[in-house]
Structure formats: structure tokens, C-alpha cells
Scaffold this motif. Structure first.
Motif, mmCIF file in Angstrom:
data_model
loop_
_atom_site.group_PDB
_atom_site.id
_atom_site.type_symbol
_atom_site.label_atom_id
_atom_site.label_comp_id
_atom_site.label_asym_id
_atom_site.label_seq_id
_atom_site.Cartn_x
_atom_site.Cartn_y
_atom_site.Cartn_z
ATOM 1 N N ASP A 205 0.866 -1.182 0.000
ATOM 2 C CA ASP A 205 0.000 0.000 0.000
ATOM 3 C C ASP A 205 0.902 1.232 0.000
ATOM 4 N N LEU A 206 0.988 1.908 -1.132
ATOM 5 C CA LEU A 206 1.914 3.033 -1.266
ATOM 6 C C LEU A 206 1.541 4.204 -0.369
ATOM 7 N N ASP A 207 0.243 4.448 -0.163
ATOM 8 C CA ASP A 207 -0.171 5.539 0.721
ATOM 9 C C ASP A 207 0.277 5.278 2.154
ATOM 10 N N VAL A 208 0.221 4.032 2.577
ATOM 11 C CA VAL A 208 0.668 3.694 3.931
ATOM 12 C C VAL A 208 2.176 3.866 4.048
ATOM 13 N N ILE A 209 2.909 3.454 3.029
ATOM 14 C CA ILE A 209 4.358 3.643 3.044
ATOM 15 C C ILE A 209 4.699 5.124 3.147
ATOM 16 N N ARG A 210 4.029 5.955 2.370
ATOM 17 C CA ARG A 210 4.275 7.403 2.464
ATOM 18 C C ARG A 210 3.916 7.920 3.864
ATOM 19 N N GLY A 211 2.857 7.360 4.439
ATOM 20 C CA GLY A 211 2.499 7.747 5.803
ATOM 21 C C GLY A 211 3.599 7.416 6.794
ATOM 22 N N TRP A 212 4.198 6.235 6.648
ATOM 23 C CA TRP A 212 5.290 5.855 7.552
ATOM 24 C C TRP A 212 6.539 6.693 7.294
ATOM 25 N N TRP A 213 6.777 7.129 6.037
ATOM 26 C CA TRP A 213 7.903 8.046 5.794
ATOM 27 C C TRP A 213 7.741 9.302 6.640
ATOM 28 N N SER A 214 6.530 9.851 6.649
ATOM 29 C CA SER A 214 6.290 11.069 7.434
ATOM 30 C C SER A 214 6.389 10.784 8.923
ATOM 31 N N TRP A 215 5.781 9.692 9.364
ATOM 32 C CA TRP A 215 5.815 9.343 10.797
ATOM 33 C C TRP A 215 7.254 9.192 11.263
ATOM 34 N N ARG A 216 8.020 8.394 10.542
ATOM 35 C CA ARG A 216 9.402 8.120 10.939
ATOM 36 C C ARG A 216 10.221 9.409 10.995
ATOM 37 N N SER A 217 10.070 10.256 9.986
ATOM 38 C CA SER A 217 10.867 11.481 9.937
ATOM 39 C C SER A 217 10.484 12.452 11.045
ATOM 40 N N LEU A 218 9.202 12.522 11.367
ATOM 41 C CA LEU A 218 8.749 13.405 12.439
ATOM 42 C C LEU A 218 9.224 12.922 13.808
#
Length: 245
Positions: A205-218
Motif C-alpha cells: 500500500d503506497l499511501d501507507v508507506i508514504r504515511g510511515w515516511w512522514s511518521w518516521r521522519s517526524l
């Protein structure tokens, strides 16, 4: 006599290299316990345990080179990245470890706390934090737990040509979301996501992966700043956040 190379060192733990031996020093015995057990369970190449004398764990070096480094172009081929994706799939298809992972409520609470810290201390603009908090929402949903590495940075995956030769640093292994591992692996290397997905297979799920990119970076920003790392270096966490705008 081999020189002692400091691979990483901060207040929580340190890793030293002496020749072909890595010495991991960690005052938290639980992390060492998890690392040893996870490596024994994982269906992918892992470092060989040479000896263990808490708080020190001695591991043999794995052959090959890391997939790359955050903030730098990866020297690895598309097929090597696909092989990494296939190795992650093998891990996710393996039996679950006996210990639990993070609870969703804890991840949400941690994200909210870190976002507040970033804005309150003027580390990042409020609009940038708010936008990435919205993107992260896609990841903060119930998931079917799988065996995850938990800290699958590209520096933790070694390849030789197009073959994965070792996956290191298993202290965060647990039950978790498959998309989290894929997100951490491709953080800052979005152009490699297609290669990883090609090797991993269905269910991405690409949207979930992008969500985790933001979560991890924050959530990583404060720890990085407080331990002498710069998340604002080119291609690193703050650039990942800016890319979501």
C-alpha cells in the motif's frame, strides 16, 4: 594489530569494529536478547554471533556492501534493491516472534508529542509539521502483524552484486506492520521503491508507506538532534518531510 573503528556511538549504545568483528555495547540487556533471538529466527542472512558477554555482543562482519546511505545516491543496482524486497517478504512471511511490538495508541501518542515539540521549539514550520501529520494518518490504522525488522535502514542491508548477504541490527525486531519495514528501507530513496516492490510482491500500500515516511521522519527528529546527528542534511529526514508538501 587491527585498529578500532567507532561505527556509531551515543549515550544509549555503541558499535565498534575491530578487523572482521563488530562489538556492540548496550546497557539495555533486553535489546541484546531481542537481537540474538531475532537473528536466530529470521529466514534471511544475518551476522554470526561469535560470543556474548553482557553488555557486549560480538558479531562477525557480513560480506558485501550496504545498499547505501541516507542522503547519498545508492550504488546498488535495481536488481539488488529487488533482492532486498524479496528478503523482506521472506521475513514477513515467517512465523511471528513470541514478543509483541508497539501498540497503535502508543505510536499515535508518540507522533503527537514529537509534532508538538518540533513546533514549540521552532525546529520546523507549523504548516510543514501539520501536513506531514496528515500524511502519517494513512499509516496509523490497524494492521495484520508480521515479523518485522523494525529498523530496516539501508545501512542495515548488505548486498554482493544482486544478492543479499546480510541484514544487521535486529534489536528493534518485533511483531509489526509490514509497510513500516518497506518505508524505513526506502526512506529518502523514493526512486527505489518500485524496485523494492518488484521484489517484495503483492500486498503493498503506497499511501501507507508514504504515511510511515512522514511518521518516521517526524518522530526521529528530536532524537537525531539530541544525539549529534543532522536531520536537515541533504536527502535526510527534513527533506523527506518537505517532499510531502
Amino acid at each position: 594489530m587491527d585498529e578500532v573503528e567507532v561505527v556509531v556511538a551515543h549515550s544509549e549504545r555503541a558499535t565498534l569494529r575491530v578487523g572482521d568483528v563488530f562489538l556492540k555495547v548496550d546497557a539495555d540487556r533486553t535489546r541484546i536478547d531481542v537481537e540474538v533471538e531475532a537473528m536466530a529466527m529470521a529466514p534471511v542472512p544475518t551476522p554470526r554471533v561469535l560470543w556474548r558477554e553482557p553488555p557486549v555482543l560480538a558479531l562477525a562482519a557480513v560480506p558485501g556492501m550496504a545498499l547505501g546511505r541516507l542522503g547519498e545516491p545508492s550504488p546498488a543496482s535495481p536488481r539488488a534493491w529487488a533482492a532486498a524486497g524479496a528478503a523482506v517478504r521472506a521475513l514477513h512471511d515467517a512465523p511471528l516472534p513470541p514478543w509483541p511490538g508497539f501498540r497503535l495508541d502508543d505510536l499515535v501518542s508518540r507522533l503527537d508529542g514529537e509534532c508538538d515539540w518540533l513546533v514549540r521549539n521552532g525546529v520546523l514550520p507549523a504548516g510543514l509539521v501539520r501536513r506531514n501529520r496528515e500524511v502519517a494518518e494513512a499509516a496509523l490504522r490497524p494492521w495484520k502483524p508480521v515479523f518485522v525488522h523494525g529498523d530496516l535502514q539501508i545501512t542495515h542491508v548488505f548486498v554482493d552484486g544482486d544478492r543479499v548477504t546480510g541484514v544487521i541490527d535486529w534489536s528493534e525486531a518485533a511483531r509489526g506492520d509490514a509497510m513500516f519495514d518497506l518505508a524505513v528501507l526506502t526512506l529518502g530513496h523514493e526512486e527505489r521503491l518500485g524496485d523494492v516492490v518488484a521484489g517484495y510482491g503483492a500486498g503493498v500500500d503506497l499511501d501507507v508507506i508514504r504515511g510511515w515516511w512522514s511518521w518516521r521522519s517526524l518522530v526521529a527528529a528530536r532524537w537525531l538532534v539530541e544525539h549529534g546527528f543532522d536531520p536537515d542534511s541533504p536527502g535526510c529526514e527534513f527533506d523527506v518531510l518537505r517532499a510531502r508538501m
